[in-house]
Write a protein that holds these residues in place. Structure first.
Motif, PDB file in Angstrom:
ATOM      1  N   ARG A  16       0.831  -1.215   0.000  1.00 18.51           N
ATOM      2  CA  ARG A  16       0.000   0.000   0.000  1.00 18.51           C
ATOM      3  C   ARG A  16       0.857   1.252   0.000  1.00 18.51           C
ATOM      4  O   ARG A  16       1.727   1.430   0.851  1.00 18.51           O
ATOM      5  CB  ARG A  16      -0.913  -0.011   1.229  1.00 18.51           C
ATOM      6  N   PHE A  19       1.550   7.605   0.866  1.00 22.03           N
ATOM      7  CA  PHE A  19       1.467   8.882   0.162  1.00 22.03           C
ATOM      8  C   PHE A  19       2.630   9.062  -0.807  1.00 22.03           C
ATOM      9  O   PHE A  19       3.669   8.422  -0.704  1.00 22.03           O
ATOM     10  CB  PHE A  19       1.369  10.090   1.105  1.00 22.03           C
ATOM     11  N   ARG A  37      -8.095  11.295   7.133  1.00 22.57           N
ATOM     12  CA  ARG A  37      -8.800  10.203   7.802  1.00 22.57           C
ATOM     13  C   ARG A  37      -7.831   9.346   8.609  1.00 22.57           C
ATOM     14  O   ARG A  37      -6.626   9.358   8.345  1.00 22.57           O
ATOM     15  CB  ARG A  37      -9.532   9.327   6.776  1.00 22.57           C
ATOM     16  N   SER A  40      -4.432   7.611   7.264  1.00 23.91           N
ATOM     17  CA  SER A  40      -3.982   8.274   6.033  1.00 23.91           C
ATOM     18  C   SER A  40      -2.487   8.603   6.057  1.00 23.91           C
ATOM     19  O   SER A  40      -1.895   8.878   5.013  1.00 23.91           O
ATOM     20  CB  SER A  40      -4.789   9.556   5.779  1.00 23.91           C
ATOM     21  N   ALA A 149      -5.107  13.094   1.411  1.00 25.73           N
ATOM     22  CA  ALA A 149      -6.247  12.387   0.819  1.00 25.73           C
ATOM     23  C   ALA A 149      -5.781  11.666  -0.433  1.00 25.73           C
ATOM     24  O   ALA A 149      -5.109  12.253  -1.278  1.00 25.73           O
ATOM     25  CB  ALA A 149      -7.362  13.375   0.477  1.00 25.73           C
ATOM     26  N   ASP A 150      -6.127  10.385  -0.514  1.00 25.63           N
ATOM     27  CA  ASP A 150      -5.772   9.561  -1.681  1.00 25.63           C
ATOM     28  C   ASP A 150      -4.274   9.603  -1.986  1.00 25.63           C
ATOM     29  O   ASP A 150      -3.863   9.651  -3.150  1.00 25.63           O
ATOM     30  CB  ASP A 150      -6.565  10.018  -2.913  1.00 25.63           C
ATOM     31  N   GLY A 151      -3.452   9.597  -0.941  1.00 23.11           N
ATOM     32  CA  GLY A 151      -2.002   9.541  -1.119  1.00 23.11           C
ATOM     33  C   GLY A 151      -1.346  10.861  -1.464  1.00 23.11           C
ATOM     34  O   GLY A 151      -0.117  10.919  -1.625  1.00 23.11           O
ATOM     35  N   ASN A 152      -2.126  11.939  -1.575  1.00 23.49           N
ATOM     36  CA  ASN A 152      -1.566  13.260  -1.877  1.00 23.49           C
ATOM     37  C   ASN A 152      -1.765  14.192  -0.697  1.00 23.49           C
ATOM     38  O   ASN A 152      -2.603  13.948   0.173  1.00 23.49           O
ATOM     39  CB  ASN A 152      -2.243  13.862  -3.116  1.00 23.49           C
TER      40      ASN A 152
END
Length: 523
Positions: A16, A19, A37, A40, A149-152
């Protein structure tokens, strides 16, 4: 001035990617709130900036000294959680670091201590990055928000409320883009249907065309050619549809209408009555005699400093101790931080459904509102994080046969987004709610009435949290700070007079004020 720069940071845990950050800058004296979240990577990013974690790929420049205030505090002590947190903060601030990295610094602190910490952070000379679920704290201390968020990591200017407004604008823009996409796609699809219908008719001889005219035109080749052309146009329109930039619909979480047991018969009636209740442990009095009544459907916050007796009060209600009476029609549901009763082998859906009186569609809607979407409801309880387990326990209570919820610090372990989701659910809940929370925004959002334990008294305030805080015209200010402010104002006035009309009297007054100031500052 830029004191630290982060470029091309990649961090993975197993398969996984946590980021992948292209570029971040930290400026001198900047106040940054780091949100995202649970899971994260907020804590991981702080540790990378502090140089306490090895990373796969990164370029970090800047020799600025950084102090990390960790999230996990010592437990091998007789001190309270609030005292331990305060001790860590005091030690970190004493180092006068150029960059303070504070991971959940408000943990276990009551509201008055949090507000004092806000004033402390305002006076810090260095830069600060704060991870916190306390939105009011981020509002008071931050001027920039980093969201993972979403790796950024996206950067927003302003405090948390500014960030929330910008996020809402993004959602509105997305909704508009989706509407435009749907409209354009529909127009093109309608055009295809129209062309296909025309192509079907193209091989048929028009009624207005005589047989002799048809022979002259060569009807079949002519209309076949016309049909082919129309089909090519339809095909090109299909290609345009395929090339349209797809815009996904914004997820809309539906409102919930739940059946609350005995709701109609209890409406407007007093369901809990406290008559001259008091509480003491030996010689220590938590509060003197107090009386109050709670009506069905009310949403009441119990607030007060650590150790004032908030949890003791709600436990007296639950146990219906002396001086307390509860209507037989009341069905209490109690949430505490002890989640040991949740079976780790069961799925989220099984756990919530086993005591639910609502049907599965409502249960799934409640879980979706708490961001357990689709197949995630089949995850086993044993693999959930602490925050996820809290959300399941709260969902389980809300869909059970309870009509009165008693919640002791329900927002602990929840990230900001989960707190907002829970807040909106509790706003819609039509039963009675009695809750304890140190989170000011959450309390403001939910509470319509306040039971405040102050100076060994229970204050029954009929109104919201902001009204309660503003009930005193004069804000509570540290006495020493107030005295310093008065003296500095007087010094400014005397200096102004001295510049216009110098005199020995004014000079003596000036020296006297300076002496008072030095004394207050301990110099």
């Amino acid at each position: 001035m830029i004191i630290k720069e982060l470029m091309n940071i990649t961090y993975e845990i197993g398969d996984r990617k946590l980021f992948d950050i292209e570029h971040l800058q930290i400026r001198d004296k900047e106040r940054i709130g780091l949100v995202g979240r649970n899971g994260s990577g907020k804590t991981t990013l702080l540790e990378i900036i502090a140089g306490k974690r090895n990373i796969q790929s990164a370029t970090i420049s800047g020799e600025t000294s950084a102090t990390l205030l960790p999230q996990l505090k010592r437990t091998d002590t007789v001190k309270s959680g609030g005292e331990i947190t305060q001790q860590y903060i005091d030690k970190a601030l004493a180092r006068k670091t150029e960059l303070l990295l504070a991971d959940e610094p408000t943990t276990n602190l009551d509201t008055s201590r949090i507000e004092r910490m806000e004033r402390t952070f305002e006076r810090l000379q260095g830069a600060v990055i704060i991870v916190s679920h306390d939105r009011a704290f981020l509002d008071a201390t931050c001027e920039t928000i980093w969201e993972i968020a979403d790796g950024n990591v996206d950067v927003y200017k302003g405090n948390y409320s500014d960030f929330a407004r910008q996020k809402e604008l993004k959602i509105q823009e997305h909704e508009k883009a989706y509407e435009n996409y749907v409209q354009k796609k529909q127009q093109l699809e309608d055009a295809i249907v129209l062309k296909e219908k025309k192509a079907e008719r193209a091989t048929k001889k028009p009624k207005s065309l005589s047989s002799s005219e048809a022979r002259l035109k060569g009807a079949k080749p002519y209309f076949a050619k016309k049909q082919k052309k129309l089909q090519q146009v339809a095909k090109s329109i299909e290609t345009r549809i395929e090339k349209l930039e797809r815009v996904e619909k914004v997820k809309e979480l539906p409102p919930i209408k739940m059946t609350i047991p005995n709701q109609e018969s209890l409406q407007g009636r007093t369901i809990i009555r406290a008559d001259a209740i008091t509480q003491a442990f030996g010689k220590r009095v938590l509060w003197n005699e107090a009386s109050f009544q709670i009506k069905a459907g009310e949403k009441i916050a119990v607030i007060g400093e650590n150790g004032s007796g908030k949890t003791t009060l709600i436990k007296k209600v639950i146990n219906e101790e002396s001086g307390l009476s509860i209507s037989p029609a009341v069905k209490l549901g109690y949430f505490s931080q002890n989640l040991d009763g949740l079976d780790p082998q069961k799925s989220i859906l099984e756990t919530v459904m086993e005591t639910a009186i609502q049907d599965e569609s409502i249960v799934r809607t409640v879980l979706a509102r708490l961001h357990f979407f689709r197949d995630t409801v089949y995850k086993q309880m044993g693999v959930l994080s602490g925050g996820e387990r809290v959300k399941v326990a709260l969902a389980k209570l809300m869909v059970s046969d309870c009509n009165t919820l008693i919640l002791d610090e329900p927002t602990n372990f929840l990230d900001i987004y989960a707190m907002e989701e829970l807040g909106s659910l509790l706003e819609e809940y039509e039963g009675t709610i009695l809750f304890v929370s140190h989170d000011r925004m959450f309390t403001s959002q939910i509470a319509e009435r306040i039971l405040a334990i102050e100076n060994k008294e229970i204050i029954d305030f009929h109104g919201g949290y902001e009204e309660f805080k503003n009930r005193k015209m004069k804000p509570e200010v540290d006495t020493k700070e107030q005295e310093l402010l008065v003296i500095e104002t007087k010094i400014s006035e005397v200096l102004s007079k001295l510049s216009l009309e110098p005199s020995e009297t004014l000079d003596k007054e000036f020296q006297s004020l300076l002496k008072e100031k030095r004394k207050l500052l301990g110099k």
